[in-house]
Design a protein around this motif. Structure first.
Motif, PDB file in Angstrom:
ATOM      1  N   CYS A  28       0.816  -1.092   0.121  1.00 21.64           N
ATOM      2  CA  CYS A  28       0.111   0.132   0.102  1.00 21.64           C
ATOM      3  C   CYS A  28       0.600   1.692   0.391  1.00 21.64           C
ATOM      4  CB  CYS A  28      -0.726  -0.194   1.614  1.00 21.64           C
ATOM      5  SG  CYS A  28      -1.878   1.271   1.560  1.00 21.64           S
ATOM      6  N   ASP A  29       0.849   2.161  -1.003  1.00 16.70           N
ATOM      7  CA  ASP A  29       1.276   3.467  -0.806  1.00 16.70           C
ATOM      8  C   ASP A  29       0.406   4.624  -0.420  1.00 16.70           C
ATOM      9  OD1 ASP A  29      -0.768   3.843  -2.312  1.00 16.70           O
ATOM     10  OD2 ASP A  29       0.521   4.244  -4.748  1.00 16.70           O
ATOM     11  N   ASN A  30      -0.205   3.945   0.551  1.00 14.79           N
ATOM     12  CA  ASN A  30      -1.052   5.369   0.854  1.00 14.79           C
ATOM     13  C   ASN A  30      -2.057   5.895   0.448  1.00 14.79           C
ATOM     14  OD1 ASN A  30      -0.298   4.635   3.483  1.00 14.79           O
ATOM     15  ND2 ASN A  30       1.759   6.137   3.323  1.00 14.79           N
ATOM     16  N   VAL A  31      -2.353   5.298  -0.663  1.00 17.20           N
ATOM     17  CA  VAL A  31      -3.396   6.043  -1.830  1.00 17.20           C
ATOM     18  C   VAL A  31      -4.468   4.596  -1.988  1.00 17.20           C
ATOM     19  CG1 VAL A  31      -4.132   6.633  -4.144  1.00 17.20           C
ATOM     20  CG2 VAL A  31      -2.135   7.314  -3.196  1.00 17.20           C
ATOM     21  N   TYR A  32      -5.354   4.519  -1.013  1.00 18.14           N
ATOM     22  CA  TYR A  32      -6.236   3.656  -1.156  1.00 18.14           C
ATOM     23  C   TYR A  32      -7.632   3.565  -1.914  1.00 18.14           C
ATOM     24  CZ  TYR A  32      -3.991   3.133   3.954  1.00 18.14           C
ATOM     25  OH  TYR A  32      -3.133   3.265   4.725  1.00 18.14           O
ATOM     26  N   ASP A  33      -7.946   3.975  -2.924  1.00 10.90           N
ATOM     27  CA  ASP A  33      -8.618   3.694  -3.456  1.00 10.90           C
ATOM     28  C   ASP A  33      -8.056   3.967  -5.225  1.00 10.90           C
ATOM     29  OD1 ASP A  33      -7.403   7.038  -3.556  1.00 10.90           O
ATOM     30  OD2 ASP A  33      -9.844   7.580  -3.911  1.00 10.90           O
ATOM     31  N   SER A  34      -6.826   3.281  -5.008  1.00  5.99           N
ATOM     32  CA  SER A  34      -6.254   3.433  -5.723  1.00  5.99           C
ATOM     33  C   SER A  34      -6.794   2.408  -7.732  1.00  5.99           C
ATOM     34  CB  SER A  34      -4.784   3.029  -6.067  1.00  5.99           C
ATOM     35  OG  SER A  34      -4.357   1.381  -5.337  1.00  5.99           O
ATOM     36  N   TRP A  35      -7.619   1.472  -6.803  1.00  4.16           N
ATOM     37  CA  TRP A  35      -8.118   0.850  -7.868  1.00  4.16           C
ATOM     38  C   TRP A  35      -9.406   1.129  -8.430  1.00  4.16           C
ATOM     39  CZ3 TRP A  35      -7.605  -5.018  -5.980  1.00  4.16           C
ATOM     40  CH2 TRP A  35      -6.448  -5.415  -6.072  1.00  4.16           C
ATOM     41  N   SER A  36     -10.058   2.677  -8.134  1.00  2.60           N
ATOM     42  CA  SER A  36     -11.041   2.966  -7.968  1.00  2.60           C
ATOM     43  C   SER A  36     -11.640   4.218  -7.764  1.00  2.60           C
ATOM     44  CB  SER A  36     -12.386   1.905  -8.158  1.00  2.60           C
ATOM     45  OG  SER A  36     -12.884   3.287  -7.811  1.00  2.60           O
ATOM     46  N   PRO A  37     -11.604   5.654  -8.273  1.00  5.11           N
ATOM     47  CA  PRO A  37     -11.953   6.899  -7.749  1.00  5.11           C
ATOM     48  C   PRO A  37     -13.345   6.380  -6.647  1.00  5.11           C
ATOM     49  CG  PRO A  37     -12.757   6.621  -9.874  1.00  5.11           C
ATOM     50  CD  PRO A  37     -11.849   5.629  -9.642  1.00  5.11           C
ATOM     51  N   PHE A  38     -13.937   5.322  -6.823  1.00  5.80           N
ATOM     52  CA  PHE A  38     -14.787   5.543  -5.936  1.00  5.80           C
ATOM     53  C   PHE A  38     -14.584   4.066  -4.941  1.00  5.80           C
ATOM     54  CE2 PHE A  38     -16.317   6.369 -10.160  1.00  5.80           C
ATOM     55  CZ  PHE A  38     -17.196   7.676 -10.482  1.00  5.80           C
ATOM     56  N   GLY A  39     -13.667   4.336  -4.620  1.00  5.18           N
ATOM     57  CA  GLY A  39     -13.114   3.441  -3.589  1.00  5.18           C
ATOM     58  C   GLY A  39     -13.440   3.498  -2.253  1.00  5.18           C
ATOM     59  N   THR A  40     -13.342   2.557  -1.867  1.00  6.25           N
ATOM     60  CA  THR A  40     -14.137   2.748   0.000  1.00  6.25           C
ATOM     61  C   THR A  40     -12.604   2.449   0.362  1.00  6.25           C
ATOM     62  OG1 THR A  40     -13.511   0.076   0.485  1.00  6.25           O
ATOM     63  CG2 THR A  40     -15.899   0.610  -0.638  1.00  6.25           C
ATOM     64  N   GLY A  41     -11.463   2.345   0.481  1.00  6.62           N
ATOM     65  CA  GLY A  41     -10.110   2.646   0.992  1.00  6.62           C
ATOM     66  C   GLY A  41      -9.965   1.545   1.879  1.00  6.62           C
ATOM     67  N   ASN A  42     -10.634   0.893   1.914  1.00  4.98           N
ATOM     68  CA  ASN A  42     -10.692  -0.768   2.204  1.00  4.98           C
ATOM     69  C   ASN A  42      -9.515  -1.657   1.971  1.00  4.98           C
ATOM     70  OD1 ASN A  42     -10.578  -3.190   3.883  1.00  4.98           O
ATOM     71  ND2 ASN A  42     -13.237  -2.778   4.192  1.00  4.98           N
ATOM     72  N   ILE A  43      -8.231  -2.177   2.909  1.00  2.00           N
ATOM     73  CA  ILE A  43      -6.934  -3.101   1.857  1.00  2.00           C
ATOM     74  C   ILE A  43      -7.669  -4.197   2.080  1.00  2.00           C
ATOM     75  CG2 ILE A  43      -4.804  -3.728   2.248  1.00  2.00           C
ATOM     76  CD1 ILE A  43      -4.861  -0.575   1.625  1.00  2.00           C
TER      77      ILE A  43
END
Length: 66
Positions: A28-43
């Motif tokens: 994790c590079d601290n960009v928690y929504d890296s796979w989608s701009p609508f991500g939840t931030g849940n690793i």
């Protein structure tokens, strides 16, 4: 209705790399929504998507993925 983000990009051949002896790690590079701009931030949600994409289903595979 809740929309679930899905990964729609190109995935490196992780299984083939591992089979060839290459150590593969996800981080994790601290960009928690890296796979989608609508991500939840849940690793753990990202880990779930990884397991889903690569068909990780057995206890050992899930443990190794974690």
């Amino acid at each position: 209705m809740t929309l679930q983000p899905r990964f729609n990009g190109i995935v490196p051949p992780l299984v083939e790399l591992q089979a060839a002896g290459v150590g593969v790690r996800l981080g994790c590079d601290n960009v928690y929504d890296s796979w989608s701009p609508f991500g939840t931030g849940n690793i753990l949600e990202k880990l779930n998507h990884y397991c889903e994409i690569f068909g990780k289903k057995g206890q050992r595979e899930l443990t190794d993925s974690l």
